[in-house]
Scaffold this active site. Structure first.
Site, PDB file in Angstrom:
ATOM      1  N   ASP A  67       1.020  -1.310   0.134  1.00  0.00           N
ATOM      2  CA  ASP A  67      -0.177   0.291  -0.116  1.00  0.00           C
ATOM      3  C   ASP A  67       1.095   1.253  -0.226  1.00  0.00           C
ATOM      4  O   ASP A  67       1.903   1.334  -0.122  1.00  0.00           O
ATOM      5  CB  ASP A  67      -1.158   0.073   1.152  1.00  0.00           C
ATOM      6  CG  ASP A  67      -0.539  -0.351   2.705  1.00  0.00           C
ATOM      7  OD1 ASP A  67       1.261  -0.075   2.650  1.00  0.00           O
ATOM      8  OD2 ASP A  67      -1.069  -0.960   3.607  1.00  0.00           O
ATOM      9  N   ASP A 136      -7.539  -1.704  14.398  1.00  0.00           N
ATOM     10  CA  ASP A 136      -8.940  -2.684  14.196  1.00  0.00           C
ATOM     11  C   ASP A 136      -8.937  -3.577  13.151  1.00  0.00           C
ATOM     12  O   ASP A 136      -9.954  -4.024  12.729  1.00  0.00           O
ATOM     13  CB  ASP A 136      -9.908  -1.551  13.480  1.00  0.00           C
ATOM     14  CG  ASP A 136      -8.812  -1.117  11.404  1.00  0.00           C
ATOM     15  OD1 ASP A 136      -7.739  -1.316  11.601  1.00  0.00           O
ATOM     16  OD2 ASP A 136      -9.138   0.257  10.963  1.00  0.00           O
ATOM     17  N   HIS A 138      -7.075  -3.894  10.524  1.00  0.00           N
ATOM     18  CA  HIS A 138      -7.055  -3.932   8.998  1.00  0.00           C
ATOM     19  C   HIS A 138      -5.245  -4.703   8.730  1.00  0.00           C
ATOM     20  O   HIS A 138      -4.968  -4.810   8.961  1.00  0.00           O
ATOM     21  CB  HIS A 138      -7.209  -2.887   8.608  1.00  0.00           C
ATOM     22  CG  HIS A 138      -5.793  -2.046   9.128  1.00  0.00           C
ATOM     23  ND1 HIS A 138      -6.273  -0.878   9.525  1.00  0.00           N
ATOM     24  CD2 HIS A 138      -4.708  -1.708   8.785  1.00  0.00           C
ATOM     25  CE1 HIS A 138      -5.239   0.320   9.219  1.00  0.00           C
ATOM     26  NE2 HIS A 138      -3.979  -0.470   9.380  1.00  0.00           N
ATOM     27  N   GLU A 143      -9.075  -1.706   5.629  1.00  0.00           N
ATOM     28  CA  GLU A 143      -9.969  -1.342   6.954  1.00  0.00           C
ATOM     29  C   GLU A 143     -11.476  -1.863   6.551  1.00  0.00           C
ATOM     30  O   GLU A 143     -11.977  -2.998   6.476  1.00  0.00           O
ATOM     31  CB  GLU A 143     -10.683   0.261   6.421  1.00  0.00           C
ATOM     32  CG  GLU A 143      -9.780   1.494   6.767  1.00  0.00           C
ATOM     33  CD  GLU A 143      -8.403   1.863   8.035  1.00  0.00           C
ATOM     34  OE1 GLU A 143      -8.686   0.237   8.904  1.00  0.00           O
ATOM     35  OE2 GLU A 143      -8.347   2.637   8.386  1.00  0.00           O
TER      36      GLU A 143
HETATM   37  C1  GLP Z   1      -0.954   0.790   8.567  1.00  0.00           C
HETATM   38  C2  GLP Z   1      -0.005  -0.412   7.244  1.00  0.00           C
HETATM   39  C3  GLP Z   1      -0.457  -1.961   7.363  1.00  0.00           C
HETATM   40  C4  GLP Z   1       0.338  -1.495   9.072  1.00  0.00           C
HETATM   41  C5  GLP Z   1      -0.692  -1.024   9.552  1.00  0.00           C
HETATM   42  C6  GLP Z   1      -0.089  -1.205  11.792  1.00  0.00           C
HETATM   43  O1  GLP Z   1      -1.777   0.713   8.808  1.00  0.00           O
HETATM   44  N1  GLP Z   1      -0.677  -0.098   6.163  1.00  0.00           N
HETATM   45  O2  GLP Z   1       0.170  -2.137   7.088  1.00  0.00           O
HETATM   46  O3  GLP Z   1      -0.267  -3.673   9.093  1.00  0.00           O
HETATM   47  O4  GLP Z   1      -0.183   0.089   9.574  1.00  0.00           O
HETATM   48  O5  GLP Z   1       1.253  -0.664  11.630  1.00  0.00           O
HETATM   49  P1  GLP Z   1       2.622  -0.710  12.576  1.00  0.00           P
HETATM   50  O6  GLP Z   1       2.811  -1.642  12.327  1.00  0.00           O
HETATM   51  O7  GLP Z   1       3.026   0.095  12.766  1.00  0.00           O
HETATM   52  O8  GLP Z   1       1.433  -1.256  13.854  1.00  0.00           O
END
Ligand code: GLP
Length: 260
Positions: A67, A136, A138, A143
């Site tokens: 993404d 959440d 995702h 989402e």
């Molecule tokens: C973002 C990314 C996700 C990732 C999430 C969690 O939303 N798009 O791919 O898994 O953050 O991030 P973190 O690892 O910093 O908790």
């Protein structure tokens, strides 16, 4: 799915790096699906170490990221292009031409998203996809309520994700509202899925993903539909699992299990 509870973040990162490295050694032109966020940083550090110290070779590897924020130029410090360059690509011998991160500045997103999907197919599909998980539940930027059959597309971020990710920006207002993300359906087509999570703030999402119903309300629960899903978590992220002892028992018994 296989649930692996690790004693620390470092152990978790090493375990996931071991799986990725085995795939790259067995198939030097492997196609890796990569993720951003703070969780995979330890994995990337370990892959860099393996490249520098053990000669792990990425020269024939292709990568696809999950993404990107819409509106951020690739050189913006919070863009996922920048993140991947700084935290992995520039430290290993992957050919920059073989690294793909969705564009957050495309002119025609419908066309671009279809092209991204086609590029993945043209490379023979993703051999192993690394995933984090949002608070959440995702995966990528899928989402709650994202179709479990969704493909690469534009997705509006939830307030919670904007709040969670605001820590990386100067102020909350700077967090983009839109993202471009592989869909859940796209992710499920990868041959193997590795989801990583650490910390108590992920415990609810992890429990919903592993033990909750398969539901678009927690897109990580779609991993239950995948035949080769592995979830690597630390003790804190495992804190809300009902079947935790069973998962640990499986790992203890693994060396004596019949060869598959
Ligand atoms: C973002 C990314 C996700 C990732 C999430 C969690 O939303 N798009 O791919 O898994 O953050 O991030 P973190 O690892 O910093 O908790």
């Amino acid at each position: 799915m296989e649930v692996i509870i690790c004693s620390s973040y470092e152990e978790l990162s090493r375990a996931v790096a071991g799986v990725v490295a085995d795939i790259v050694r067995a198939k030097p032109d492997a196609v890796l699906g990569l993720a951003t966020g703070s969780t995979p940083l330890g994995l990337y550090k370990e892959l860099i170490r393996m490249h520098k110290e053990d000669g792990l070779d990425f020269s024939k590897v292709t990568t696809f990221n999950l993404d990107e924020y819409v509106g951020l130029q690739p050189d913006h410090e919070q863009s996922y292009h920048y993140f991947m360059r700084e935290n992995l690509f520039k430290h290993i011998n992957v050919d920059p031409a073989n690294t793909n991160v969705p564009s957050g500045t495309a002119e025609n997103y419908d066309e671009y998203c279809q092209q991204y999907e086609q590029q993945i197919k043209d490379c023979g599909g993703i051999d192993v996809q690394v995933l984090g998980i949002g608070g959440d539940g995702h995966i990528a930027f899928n989402e709650p309520c994202s179709s479990l059959a969704s493909r690469t597309r534009i997705k509006t971020l939830t307030e919670q994700t904007i709040d969670d990710n605001a820590r990386f920006f100067d102020k909350k207002e700077d967090v983009p509202i839109f993202s471009i993300t592989m869909g859940v359906g796209t992710i499920l087509e990868a041959k193997k899925l590795l989801l990583l999570a650490n910390g108590a703030n992920k415990a609810d999402a992890v429990a919903a993903a592993i033990e909750g119903p398969v539901s678009a309300m927690c897109t990580a629960s779609a991993l239950q539909l995948h035949p080769h899903g592995m979830i690597f978590i630390d003790a804190e992220a495992a804190g809300k699992l009902k079947m935790r002892e069973y998962y640990e028992w499986i790992q203890t018994q693994k060396p004596t299990a019949p060869a598959s």
